[in-house]
Design a protein around this motif. Structure first.
Motif, PDB file in Angstrom:
ATOM      1  N   GLY A  53       0.747  -1.088  -0.064  1.00 57.76           N
ATOM      2  CA  GLY A  53       0.089   0.015  -0.041  1.00 57.76           C
ATOM      3  C   GLY A  53       0.744   1.226  -0.110  1.00 57.76           C
ATOM      4  O   GLY A  53       1.926   1.327   0.130  1.00 57.76           O
ATOM      5  N   ASP A  54      -0.056   2.177   0.016  1.00 60.93           N
ATOM      6  CA  ASP A  54       0.918   3.766  -0.212  1.00 60.93           C
ATOM      7  C   ASP A  54       1.764   4.156   1.207  1.00 60.93           C
ATOM      8  O   ASP A  54       1.312   3.451   2.104  1.00 60.93           O
ATOM      9  N   ASN A  55       2.556   4.826   1.094  1.00 61.07           N
ATOM     10  CA  ASN A  55       3.302   5.522   2.191  1.00 61.07           C
ATOM     11  C   ASN A  55       2.136   5.815   2.945  1.00 61.07           C
ATOM     12  O   ASN A  55       1.356   6.732   2.755  1.00 61.07           O
ATOM     13  N   GLY A  56       2.330   5.601   4.481  1.00 62.15           N
ATOM     14  CA  GLY A  56       1.810   6.429   5.585  1.00 62.15           C
ATOM     15  C   GLY A  56       0.429   5.757   5.935  1.00 62.15           C
ATOM     16  O   GLY A  56      -0.480   6.119   6.694  1.00 62.15           O
ATOM     17  N   THR A  57       0.236   4.352   5.294  1.00 61.83           N
ATOM     18  CA  THR A  57      -1.018   3.778   5.475  1.00 61.83           C
ATOM     19  C   THR A  57      -1.148   2.773   6.812  1.00 61.83           C
ATOM     20  O   THR A  57      -1.956   2.161   6.855  1.00 61.83           O
ATOM     21  N   GLY A  58       0.151   2.612   7.380  1.00 56.96           N
ATOM     22  CA  GLY A  58       0.203   1.972   8.605  1.00 56.96           C
ATOM     23  C   GLY A  58       0.871   0.525   8.464  1.00 56.96           C
ATOM     24  O   GLY A  58       0.834  -0.260   9.366  1.00 56.96           O
ATOM     25  N   LYS A  59       1.449   0.260   7.244  1.00 61.92           N
ATOM     26  CA  LYS A  59       2.033  -1.336   7.142  1.00 61.92           C
ATOM     27  C   LYS A  59       3.008  -1.402   8.062  1.00 61.92           C
ATOM     28  O   LYS A  59       3.162  -2.552   8.586  1.00 61.92           O
ATOM     29  N   SER A  60       4.260  -0.643   8.153  1.00 62.53           N
ATOM     30  CA  SER A  60       5.304  -0.688   8.908  1.00 62.53           C
ATOM     31  C   SER A  60       4.916  -0.864  10.309  1.00 62.53           C
ATOM     32  O   SER A  60       5.516  -1.435  11.151  1.00 62.53           O
ATOM     33  N   THR A  61       4.008   0.092  10.673  1.00 61.08           N
ATOM     34  CA  THR A  61       3.638   0.267  11.834  1.00 61.08           C
ATOM     35  C   THR A  61       2.913  -1.038  12.573  1.00 61.08           C
ATOM     36  O   THR A  61       3.093  -1.386  13.619  1.00 61.08           O
ATOM     37  N   LEU A  62       2.042  -1.493  11.636  1.00 55.56           N
ATOM     38  CA  LEU A  62       1.439  -2.788  12.233  1.00 55.56           C
ATOM     39  C   LEU A  62       2.546  -4.012  12.297  1.00 55.56           C
ATOM     40  O   LEU A  62       2.496  -4.765  13.082  1.00 55.56           O
ATOM     41  N   LEU A  63       3.376  -4.043  11.309  1.00 57.24           N
ATOM     42  CA  LEU A  63       4.266  -5.109  11.326  1.00 57.24           C
ATOM     43  C   LEU A  63       5.172  -4.802  12.421  1.00 57.24           C
ATOM     44  O   LEU A  63       5.625  -5.992  13.029  1.00 57.24           O
ATOM     45  N   GLU A  64       5.683  -3.759  12.886  1.00 57.32           N
ATOM     46  CA  GLU A  64       6.479  -3.599  14.232  1.00 57.32           C
ATOM     47  C   GLU A  64       5.738  -4.046  15.345  1.00 57.32           C
ATOM     48  O   GLU A  64       6.400  -4.449  16.287  1.00 57.32           O
ATOM     49  N   ALA A  65       4.530  -3.610  15.510  1.00 56.11           N
ATOM     50  CA  ALA A  65       3.507  -4.108  16.518  1.00 56.11           C
ATOM     51  C   ALA A  65       3.622  -5.750  16.705  1.00 56.11           C
ATOM     52  O   ALA A  65       3.615  -6.233  17.690  1.00 56.11           O
ATOM     53  N   ILE A  66       3.370  -6.392  15.586  1.00 61.08           N
ATOM     54  CA  ILE A  66       3.611  -7.817  15.489  1.00 61.08           C
ATOM     55  C   ILE A  66       4.841  -8.156  16.054  1.00 61.08           C
ATOM     56  O   ILE A  66       4.764  -9.174  16.734  1.00 61.08           O
ATOM     57  N   ALA A  67       5.722  -7.763  15.636  1.00 58.06           N
ATOM     58  CA  ALA A  67       7.201  -8.121  16.114  1.00 58.06           C
ATOM     59  C   ALA A  67       7.517  -8.044  17.497  1.00 58.06           C
ATOM     60  O   ALA A  67       7.880  -8.604  18.362  1.00 58.06           O
ATOM     61  N   VAL A  68       6.948  -7.024  18.030  1.00 57.59           N
ATOM     62  CA  VAL A  68       7.027  -6.631  19.500  1.00 57.59           C
ATOM     63  C   VAL A  68       6.330  -7.420  20.349  1.00 57.59           C
ATOM     64  O   VAL A  68       6.776  -8.025  21.476  1.00 57.59           O
TER      65      VAL A  68
END
Length: 252
Positions: A53-68
């Motif tokens: 998806g486009d920049n700023g849509t939360g992909k990396s934020t969600l992946l980081e939360a999964i990682a933590v």
């Protein structure tokens, strides 16, 4: 040779059941991210799942939360990496409910392109001059390899199988040819009971067969077919007629 079919119980994380958005601080920026405020669940039923998806849509934020949630360092690395260059990860993991598989992963790694330099430095610190420590990283320091070489070395040598691997924009360091070789690495690791969740913009990586693709946009998250994704459609339109696309972009 008998090839064992992958079954559901080899999935180490089965789903994100819920994000309890009402438990986030009222001033939290997370409340404004569509994938958070409109979250309706994600199932991980395949060996490889992509977030696109486009920049700023939360992909990396969600992946980081999964990682933590899974016990990885927010900046990247394995579960044994405890360093922190700057504590900037969100509180999303605190309000996310995850369903795990029956079998526990024996290996795992969180690779994020933006902070990989810090991970490479931590690997040097952990090695402490013992060159045998680098056997799992291509036989030498990550800093002595190019960015792309270090990513490929990591996947070929450190990823051992029977594990879960979270990759955030791995294509950032990889040439198109190396991205295609990464598809082969993913396939070999899938045979070793590995699960991947990958954030990417790469139409090459997204072509991985029998994977799930979740596209993030201003409405939230939707499962898409490969040729339905914006990454595929925009790239194809450009490559089919680059001159026309350039003229449209530069038109005044």
């Amino acid at each position: 040779m008998v090839v064992r079919k992958r079954n559901y119980f080899m999935i180490y994380i089965k789903s994100i059941i819920d994000i309890e958005c009402d438990k986030l601080p009222k001033e939290s920026y997370l409340r404004k991210i569509p994938c958070v405020k409109n979250f309706q669940g994600i199932d991980f039923g395949k060996a490889v799942t992509f977030f696109v998806g486009d920049n700023g849509t939360g992909k990396s934020t969600l992946l980081e939360a999964i990682a933590v949630t899974l016990g990885f360092n927010p900046e990247g690395g394995s579960g044994n990496f405890c360093f922190s260059t700057r504590d900037t990860h969100s509180e999303l993991s605190d309000v996310m409910r995850v369903s795990r598989g029956v079998k526990k992963a024996k290996d795992g790694f969180f690779l994020r392109a933006e902070s990989f330099y810090n991970v490479a430095t931590e690997i040097e610190n952990l090695a402490d001059g013992a060159y045998s420590f680098y056997n799992g990283y291509g036989g030498k320091s990550m800093h002595s390899q190019s960015h792309g070489e270090s990513f490929r070395s990591l996947m070929m040598n450190r990823f051992r199988g029977n594990g879960i691997y979270l990759l955030d924009e791995p294509e950032a360091a990889l040439s198109p040819t190396t991205q295609m070789s990464m598809l082969c690495i993913l396939k070999e690791l899938e045979k070793l009971d590995s699960q991947f969740i990958i954030v990417t913009h790469s139409p090459i990586l997204l072509a991985y067969p029998n994977s799930d693709i979740y596209e993030f946009d201003e409405e939230g998250i939707e499962k898409k077919g490969y040729k339905e994704t914006e990454s595929y459609l925009v790239t194809k339109s450009f490559l089919d007629n680059p001159e026309q696309m350039i003229n449209l972009l530069f038109e005044k």
